[in-house]
Design an enzyme around this catalytic site. Sequence first.
Site, PDB file in Angstrom:
ATOM      1  N   GLU A  38      36.047  10.690   2.520  1.00 22.47           N
ATOM      2  CA  GLU A  38      35.532   9.519   3.256  1.00 22.47           C
ATOM      3  C   GLU A  38      34.164   9.228   2.663  1.00 22.47           C
ATOM      4  O   GLU A  38      33.194   9.934   2.943  1.00 22.47           O
ATOM      5  CB  GLU A  38      35.469   9.837   4.752  1.00 22.47           C
ATOM      6  CG  GLU A  38      35.410   8.599   5.627  1.00 22.47           C
ATOM      7  CD  GLU A  38      33.998   8.081   5.793  1.00 22.47           C
ATOM      8  OE1 GLU A  38      33.670   7.057   5.140  1.00 22.47           O
ATOM      9  OE2 GLU A  38      33.225   8.672   6.554  1.00 22.47           O
ATOM     10  N   CYS A  64      28.123   4.606   6.598  1.00 21.10           N
ATOM     11  CA  CYS A  64      29.057   4.286   5.520  1.00 21.10           C
ATOM     12  C   CYS A  64      29.717   2.935   5.737  1.00 21.10           C
ATOM     13  O   CYS A  64      30.140   2.286   4.783  1.00 21.10           O
ATOM     14  CB  CYS A  64      30.102   5.387   5.385  1.00 21.10           C
ATOM     15  SG  CYS A  64      31.023   5.717   6.900  1.00 21.10           S
ATOM     16  N   GLU A  97      25.300   0.664  -3.093  1.00 21.53           N
ATOM     17  CA  GLU A  97      25.090   1.084  -1.707  1.00 21.53           C
ATOM     18  C   GLU A  97      23.642   1.548  -1.540  1.00 21.53           C
ATOM     19  O   GLU A  97      23.184   2.449  -2.235  1.00 21.53           O
ATOM     20  CB  GLU A  97      26.042   2.217  -1.316  1.00 21.53           C
ATOM     21  CG  GLU A  97      25.950   2.572   0.158  1.00 21.53           C
ATOM     22  CD  GLU A  97      26.924   3.666   0.570  1.00 21.53           C
ATOM     23  OE1 GLU A  97      27.338   3.678   1.737  1.00 21.53           O
ATOM     24  OE2 GLU A  97      27.252   4.516  -0.276  1.00 21.53           O
ATOM     25  N   LYS A 135      30.433  23.083   5.977  1.00 26.78           N
ATOM     26  CA  LYS A 135      29.106  23.074   5.380  1.00 26.78           C
ATOM     27  C   LYS A 135      28.317  21.909   5.964  1.00 26.78           C
ATOM     28  O   LYS A 135      28.632  20.745   5.721  1.00 26.78           O
ATOM     29  CB  LYS A 135      29.169  22.932   3.860  1.00 26.78           C
ATOM     30  CG  LYS A 135      27.784  22.881   3.206  1.00 26.78           C
ATOM     31  CD  LYS A 135      27.852  22.416   1.771  1.00 26.78           C
ATOM     32  CE  LYS A 135      26.473  22.208   1.168  1.00 26.78           C
ATOM     33  NZ  LYS A 135      25.686  21.148   1.854  1.00 26.78           N
TER      34      LYS A 135
END
Length: 488
Positions: free
Chosen positions: A248, A282, A380, A173
């Site tokens: 992840e 990330c 974040e 996806k």
Amino acid sequence: MEQFQHYIGGAFSEGTARFESRNPATGEVWAMMPEAQAEDVNAAVEAAHAAFRSPDWAGLSATARGKLLYRLADLIAENAEVLARLETRDTGKIIRETSAQVAYVAEYYRYYAGLADKIEGAHLPIDKPDMEVWLRREPVGVVAAIVPWNSQLFLSAVKIGPALAAGCTMVLKASEDGPAPMLEFARIFDRAGFPPGVLNVVTGFGSDCGAVLTSHPKVSHVAFTGGPGTARAVVRNSAENLASTSLELGGKSPFIVFADADLDSAVNAQVSGIFAATGQSCVAGSRLLVEHAIKDAFLERLKDKAEAVVIGPPDDMSTEVGPLCTRAQVDRAADLVARSVAMGARLVTGGQALDRAGTYFPPTIVDCTDTPDAPCLTEEVFGPVLSVQSFETEAEAVELANATEYGLASGVFTRDLTRAHRMVRAIDAGIVWINTYRAVSPIAPFGGHGLSGHGREGGLQAALDYTKVKSVWLRTSDDPIPDPFVMR
């Protein structure tokens, strides 16, 4: 206006719905994307399941699978410019990075092509003299892979490469935010010669696409890259099919600079760690922890570098920081900075969205030394926002570095080799870079723990994660079987 399609069962299809994709640099609609509904996802999973059981794929030797991956790597290299320009146009990622990254993505496929026939089982020195026992590593089955919009070609390579090398099949996806590079990748994959259904590529939104895919009864493993909130939904969905997961996720990575460090090198690495990719990474080194004795000098150098960064259109090779992918990211970054400053943090530079077309936010530095609860320090941002703290001792640096629920990456800058080794042991993160930052290789595992997820991508371990172990027992004696009511 360009039109893109799903790739299901070796064929391209419009899907049951469509949606617009906007260029982050201009805000203009430039393409129409297929929007997968439940029936499209079901078709993709069924195609992957059929391919997994088909002798056209299951009957291939591991060496033959590797040769197909080598062919795919060559095609990616040949089409790197097309893929890079599409990724830049659809996500706002600057062309100088997408060009370099796509070229390197081919190396990931070459690595797993070579690894395909080196995934070995084992012979066990069993404690029963009339038995031979060995282990087989077999593919887990159909893999559902979900990737975010940032670095999609890279983040998909670290899933597709090891999964296909292990003999799995896959439904990928692509992110609804900027799916063009993955849908174009499907066209390239189609030319590589894989049997139909080995890889299927769709795109769409959460409940109609992602939830159906991750809970599908014929999916055996879910490989997800994204944020912790979505990951929790993925894990809840996987309870329906009891699929294994590899996650992840994000990070709030500490970038630690000691007074004995090469400051020029550390400043450049910090610029790379937080402002490269416009902070949309990330592993972004978003928490600068700098020894108090050099804090002012280091921040002065860093501020000069930040304010000299070239902000511009992502398709210009001179641009160093481009737009954020979505307007929501701009709003989130501005809000986190504003709330941090309101709590007493000091704005060193940047902090407000740029007054121009597109979704631009400048390199921003916020000194949070006296505000340890500032939201830009604890949450974040996923943008070019650096939070700063200072420390006096090595022990304090470790304490600050580990004061997070994330555990993905970290960086340490020091000329003291023994200190570097101590820091490696003390920092609670899946990756520790010493006197460098943001370096990757297909040979090295990549991943973290805590809110940064679990499992590893890259290296041999990633391929093993797409296998299951089968124990085989062979009795070598011709004597009658002993007492059948006693376990051997």
